[in-house]
Design a protein around this motif. Sequence first.
Motif, PDB file in Angstrom:
ATOM      1  N   GLN A   1     -11.597  -1.215  21.676  1.00 27.00           N
ATOM      2  CA  GLN A   1     -11.248  -0.756  23.022  1.00 27.00           C
ATOM      3  C   GLN A   1      -9.965  -1.429  23.505  1.00 27.00           C
ATOM      4  N   ASN A   2      -9.820  -2.691  23.164  1.00 26.50           N
ATOM      5  CA  ASN A   2      -8.622  -3.416  23.570  1.00 26.50           C
ATOM      6  C   ASN A   2      -7.379  -2.852  22.877  1.00 26.50           C
ATOM      7  N   LEU A   3      -7.501  -2.529  21.600  1.00 28.43           N
ATOM      8  CA  LEU A   3      -6.384  -1.949  20.865  1.00 28.43           C
ATOM      9  C   LEU A   3      -5.998  -0.587  21.442  1.00 28.43           C
ATOM     10  N   ALA A   4      -7.001   0.120  21.988  1.00 30.66           N
ATOM     11  CA  ALA A   4      -6.740   1.424  22.601  1.00 30.66           C
ATOM     12  C   ALA A   4      -6.221   1.283  24.026  1.00 30.66           C
ATOM     13  N   GLY A   5      -6.146   0.032  24.535  1.00 22.42           N
ATOM     14  CA  GLY A   5      -5.618  -0.210  25.866  1.00 22.42           C
ATOM     15  C   GLY A   5      -6.599  -0.001  26.997  1.00 22.42           C
ATOM     16  N   ASP A   6      -7.921   0.059  26.675  1.00 19.23           N
ATOM     17  CA  ASP A   6      -8.905   0.317  27.723  1.00 19.23           C
ATOM     18  C   ASP A   6     -10.171  -0.521  27.515  1.00 19.23           C
ATOM     19  N   PRO A   7     -10.043  -1.855  27.535  1.00 19.21           N
ATOM     20  CA  PRO A   7     -11.224  -2.702  27.363  1.00 19.21           C
ATOM     21  C   PRO A   7     -12.055  -2.733  28.640  1.00 19.21           C
ATOM     22  N   PRO A   8     -13.323  -3.132  28.564  1.00 21.96           N
ATOM     23  CA  PRO A   8     -14.123  -3.295  29.772  1.00 21.96           C
ATOM     24  C   PRO A   8     -13.561  -4.441  30.618  1.00 21.96           C
ATOM     25  N   ASP A   9     -13.887  -4.430  31.893  1.00 18.98           N
ATOM     26  CA  ASP A   9     -13.415  -5.507  32.773  1.00 18.98           C
ATOM     27  C   ASP A   9     -14.182  -6.800  32.533  1.00 18.98           C
ATOM     28  N   VAL A  10     -15.482  -6.668  32.249  1.00 16.43           N
ATOM     29  CA  VAL A  10     -16.344  -7.819  31.975  1.00 16.43           C
ATOM     30  C   VAL A  10     -17.062  -7.556  30.661  1.00 16.43           C
ATOM     31  N   PHE A  11     -17.081  -8.561  29.806  1.00 11.61           N
ATOM     32  CA  PHE A  11     -17.720  -8.441  28.498  1.00 11.61           C
ATOM     33  C   PHE A  11     -18.686  -9.594  28.314  1.00 11.61           C
ATOM     34  N   MET A  12     -19.901  -9.273  27.880  1.00  5.55           N
ATOM     35  CA  MET A  12     -20.908 -10.284  27.581  1.00  5.55           C
ATOM     36  C   MET A  12     -20.877 -10.546  26.072  1.00  5.55           C
ATOM     37  N   ALA A  13     -20.067 -11.503  25.664  1.00  2.00           N
ATOM     38  CA  ALA A  13     -19.900 -11.795  24.239  1.00  2.00           C
ATOM     39  C   ALA A  13     -20.962 -12.779  23.773  1.00  2.00           C
ATOM     40  N   GLY A  14     -21.331 -12.697  22.500  1.00  2.00           N
ATOM     41  CA  GLY A  14     -22.101 -13.790  21.930  1.00  2.00           C
ATOM     42  C   GLY A  14     -21.264 -15.045  22.065  1.00  2.00           C
ATOM     43  N   SER A  15     -21.832 -16.117  22.595  1.00  3.43           N
ATOM     44  CA  SER A  15     -21.012 -17.296  22.902  1.00  3.43           C
ATOM     45  C   SER A  15     -20.319 -17.865  21.669  1.00  3.43           C
ATOM     46  N   HIS A  16     -20.900 -17.632  20.475  1.00  3.37           N
ATOM     47  CA  HIS A  16     -20.268 -18.119  19.249  1.00  3.37           C
ATOM     48  C   HIS A  16     -19.041 -17.295  18.872  1.00  3.37           C
ATOM     49  N   LEU A  17     -18.876 -16.138  19.499  1.00  4.33           N
ATOM     50  CA  LEU A  17     -17.746 -15.258  19.188  1.00  4.33           C
ATOM     51  C   LEU A  17     -16.617 -15.376  20.205  1.00  4.33           C
ATOM     52  N   LEU A  18     -16.778 -16.271  21.180  1.00  6.57           N
ATOM     53  CA  LEU A  18     -15.773 -16.428  22.216  1.00  6.57           C
ATOM     54  C   LEU A  18     -14.419 -16.809  21.627  1.00  6.57           C
ATOM     55  N   GLY A  19     -14.443 -17.641  20.595  1.00  5.85           N
ATOM     56  CA  GLY A  19     -13.201 -18.057  19.956  1.00  5.85           C
ATOM     57  C   GLY A  19     -12.411 -16.894  19.390  1.00  5.85           C
ATOM     58  N   ASP A  20     -13.121 -15.847  18.927  1.00 12.21           N
ATOM     59  CA  ASP A  20     -12.430 -14.665  18.409  1.00 12.21           C
ATOM     60  C   ASP A  20     -11.623 -13.985  19.509  1.00 12.21           C
ATOM     61  N   LEU A  21     -12.197 -13.909  20.705  1.00  9.20           N
ATOM     62  CA  LEU A  21     -11.483 -13.289  21.826  1.00  9.20           C
ATOM     63  C   LEU A  21     -10.270 -14.112  22.220  1.00  9.20           C
ATOM     64  N   VAL A  22     -10.430 -15.431  22.213  1.00  7.24           N
ATOM     65  CA  VAL A  22      -9.319 -16.319  22.564  1.00  7.24           C
ATOM     66  C   VAL A  22      -8.203 -16.196  21.530  1.00  7.24           C
ATOM     67  N   ALA A  23      -8.572 -16.172  20.259  1.00  5.50           N
ATOM     68  CA  ALA A  23      -7.563 -16.087  19.191  1.00  5.50           C
ATOM     69  C   ALA A  23      -6.753 -14.800  19.280  1.00  5.50           C
ATOM     70  N   ARG A  24      -7.363 -13.755  19.825  1.00  5.50           N
ATOM     71  CA  ARG A  24      -6.667 -12.468  19.957  1.00  5.50           C
ATOM     72  C   ARG A  24      -6.011 -12.295  21.335  1.00  5.50           C
ATOM     73  N   ASP A  25      -5.997 -13.356  22.132  1.00  4.49           N
ATOM     74  CA  ASP A  25      -5.421 -13.309  23.481  1.00  4.49           C
ATOM     75  C   ASP A  25      -6.037 -12.210  24.344  1.00  4.49           C
TER      76      ASP A  25
END
Length: 410
Positions: free
Chosen positions: A72-96
């Motif tokens: 969704q982010n690559l398509a330019g339309d991510p959700p405003d709030v995302f409930m990520a698995g806390s262990h995957l938070l680093g993936d979101l940070v790494a991708r800015d």
Amino acid sequence: MKTLFPLTGLALAAALPATAQTELTVYHAWPHHAEWQQEIADRFIAANPDVSIDFQAPAPDYDEGLVSVIRQNLAGDPPDVFMAGSHLLGDLVARDMVQPLDDMIGDTDLNAEGYTDAVLAFTQVNGTQYGLPWTSSTPVMFYNAELVEQAGGDPDDLPDTWEETIALAADIDALGDDIMGMYYTPGDDDWMTQNLLASAGLAPIAEDGTIAFDTDRGREAIALFERLHDEGGQTAISNNDARQQMYAGKLGLYFNSTAAVRSFEREIGDRFAWGTAQMPKLVDEGGVASGGMAAVILTDDPEKRAAAWDYLLFGTGPEAQALVVENTGYMPVNTGALEVLGDFYQDHPQFETSAQQTDRAYPWFGWPGQNGARISQIVLDRMAAIANDQQSAEEAAAGMTEEIAAQLPQ
């Protein structure tokens, strides 16, 4: 138990004014969470009628949720709030894809608002706050009190070390051919293996970069899983089959997330006495793994960002967290919920065990780089090899170390 769903979507829709609203799109995992997620949103909207919340269809699990939100982010339309698995938070940070919450927190004293430093650490990356913990759980030991007593144990004074726990399981296993002493679920990822490491006082990777499976204590932690089978009576059956045995009164000790408490209460009823106890330790300073959802704000729009921050504070506040606990078995992430839950915990003590472990909970570890899901599967496959007697714990630990090292950033 009272059901906490007093507000309906239709009633709220009728009550909302026909004015311009700040619209938030929210995405979370686990379809069976949709009902209480909607209830939190309904309560928030009732208190904030200038905000509307639209849920995307829930992801089937955390990994699928991450894949979807990246697309969704690559398509330019991510959700405003995302409930990520806390262990995957680093993936979101790494991708800015997510920014620190410094602009939202400001001068707010989160400790004073009921968030302990230990809980806040669940949604930090390198000490920076990127989200708030929306849900949190730890593994606990479920026990059949009647089988424990028959084996000579005391349900009110269960062992707190793995050595004593394995011995008790062996005694339960000896009660009959149709009785299994214990079952430690390998899980669907590496979380339950992280829990074995935590009981040995270890994170999967040390500060100096050493992989835990390549240390003496780490190998001892993995050897525990082998001992559960060789000494404690565990057999290589599925987690679902083990739960059915527990429901039938044929399993003495069962280890899994506290999120299973609600199911146990429903399935067992009053057919036999059961309870939950804290996870055993391998060493005195041993901890316990924690897991759950990290609520993060993906939007950069200032108006939406402010509304999303209010939503995060509301959903992690005392009343909302009490609702989460009563409907799931998770532990509250806000200390203010403990007072709200006083009577509930007194009537349902099995739900409180996880909260009593918070002070020794390790954050859900996220593997560095973008191969976290692959590494998790490596761990899971090696643990399965131990359970199926295809590898020794020593061989599995060595194999994990080699394979994981090849997947980490060089």
